[in-house]
Scaffold this motif. Sequence first.
Motif, short mmCIF file in Angstrom:
data_model
loop_
_atom_site.label_atom_id
_atom_site.label_comp_id
_atom_site.label_asym_id
_atom_site.label_seq_id
_atom_site.Cartn_x
_atom_site.Cartn_y
_atom_site.Cartn_z
N VAL A 61 0.84 -1.21 0.00
CA VAL A 61 0.00 0.00 0.00
C VAL A 61 0.87 1.25 0.00
O VAL A 61 0.58 2.23 -0.70
CB VAL A 61 -0.98 -0.03 1.20
CG1 VAL A 61 -1.70 1.31 1.34
CG2 VAL A 61 -1.99 -1.16 1.05
N GLN A 62 1.96 1.22 0.76
CA GLN A 62 2.90 2.37 0.76
C GLN A 62 3.45 2.63 -0.64
O GLN A 62 3.57 3.78 -1.06
CB GLN A 62 4.07 2.07 1.70
CG GLN A 62 3.93 2.69 3.06
CD GLN A 62 5.28 2.79 3.79
OE1 GLN A 62 6.35 2.62 3.21
NE2 GLN A 62 5.22 3.07 5.08
N GLN A 63 3.80 1.56 -1.35
CA GLN A 63 4.34 1.71 -2.71
C GLN A 63 3.34 2.42 -3.62
O GLN A 63 3.69 3.35 -4.35
CB GLN A 63 4.66 0.34 -3.32
CG GLN A 63 5.87 -0.35 -2.74
CD GLN A 63 5.91 -1.82 -3.13
OE1 GLN A 63 5.30 -2.23 -4.11
NE2 GLN A 63 6.64 -2.61 -2.37
N ILE A 64 2.07 1.98 -3.57
CA ILE A 64 1.04 2.58 -4.44
C ILE A 64 0.75 4.01 -4.01
O ILE A 64 0.58 4.91 -4.84
CB ILE A 64 -0.26 1.72 -4.42
CG1 ILE A 64 0.04 0.25 -4.75
CG2 ILE A 64 -1.28 2.28 -5.41
CD1 ILE A 64 0.62 0.00 -6.11
N ASP A 65 0.71 4.23 -2.71
CA ASP A 65 0.47 5.58 -2.18
C ASP A 65 1.58 6.53 -2.66
O ASP A 65 1.32 7.66 -3.10
CB ASP A 65 0.44 5.52 -0.65
CG ASP A 65 0.12 6.86 0.00
OD1 ASP A 65 -0.93 7.44 -0.34
OD2 ASP A 65 0.94 7.33 0.82
#
Length: 508
Positions: free
Chosen positions: A144-148
Amino acid sequence: MLEIGADVVKGHARSGSDSKAFIEATKRDALLLLESELGKLVDTAPPVQRERVRKEFDGFTDLFKRFLEETGPSVNWDKIEKLPPDAVREYNDLETPTADIIHQMLNKLVVVKLNGGLGTSMGCYGPKSVITVRNDLTFLDLTVQQIDYLNKTYKVNVPLVLMNSFNTNADTEQVVRKYKNLNVEVHCFNQSCHPRISKDSLMPIAKNLDVDHNLESWYPPGHGDFYESFNNSGLLSKFVKEGRDYCFISNIDNLGATVDLNILNLLMNSSEKEHEFVMEVTDKTRADVKGGTLIQYHNRLRLLEIAQVPKEHVEDFKSVKAFKFFNTNNLWVKLPAIQRVLEQNALHLEIIVNGKSLESGVNVIQLETAVGAAMKCFKGAIGVNVPRSRFLPVKKTSDLLLVMSNLYSLKGGSLRMSPQRMFPTTPLVKLGDNHFSKVREFLQRFSNIPDLLDLDHLTVSGDVTFGRGVSLKGTVIIIANHGDRIDIPSGAILENKIVSGNMRILDH
């Protein structure tokens, strides 16, 4: 049932035509009996679920029918052709997109993570994706951090899609709620739930559709189920209507599988013919000899798994010279092409027959498929030979040791190899199963994670613990004999050392 039939045929020395007719009859009976049993199971489902269950059972019936019909290896070894020169592109030859088109490209992308697995092999309960891997962050947190980070950096809206199984869905849905204030649109869908069948009777062992109270009667049928389940969920048509072109699929436990702009640029802005399917491959090492590889077969590029290889050719398959690449399971697939292949009923994935013995003593068969096997069904399919850094799976605690160490730094949810590491490859780590295989026990054996920057090879066996600030370099082998214990003291530097026997440092 079929095995018994085959023995009967042999025992009665039937003529060839009699044998064939007999086997065909047993297959027909098996299929009819299965359809009858599945019908009974559907009747036990709540009315609101019956339509979904019927769709899933239709998929299972197709698999079962092919399982009965397809005998012998799915590949004729002598007909495997040499890979054409343009079948696999070198990653370093790909062009980097200019800043002005990145925004447009990313808005046509969907990121899919295969999230059906449990953490049981590492001693954890619940979805594997909620195991903590770095800085108190889980696989799912990092994803999720990567996509954010991607969405904020390029001012885009790349959605994240999680393919769950009945084993992971409830827990994942709860965890996903904590991301609602982030700049990430998260969607979940469930892959199919198929009945395990008895090895002897070839009939489902389940008596009703109460899956939660009879878990061992059911199984998720491998990640090859992605295409049908994604379509059945309604998400495929939703994303196509939004104008999204490609999905990037990868295993959630592969921490190297991040969105790559150079590969996306190849798909969306290349002047060459359209590639509906791209498989990321990387060079085989000795650790990867069992991994799936790319072959040319009947003029099409396709995935060859070790399970499809005739026994007499398994050693040939493992040859790094003959098959130099292996599949990372990082895949890029054109969304409208998935729709077309499904509409034309052209998705024909090799069946993986997975036998298991349940705790009850019953021997069962699971019919599974692999997501990468769909490669041969798409136009312009190619491989891209990517750096090893894009394949960083965490399957065991030995992998966890690497990703938690100073070999990597973390930025925007992505792990990057430390520039201080002299070699591009990761160290080979072997930790003894009896003392290190479960995450909780593994963590208790390290006061903190040792310095691994200069490590080549580590083997640890037996009752071994590590103090704070330990540094491991070169080849280090630590073996505590049965009944002995070795405590590596805080601040120790072990370089090209073998430590064995018994070493304990006690407080006084």
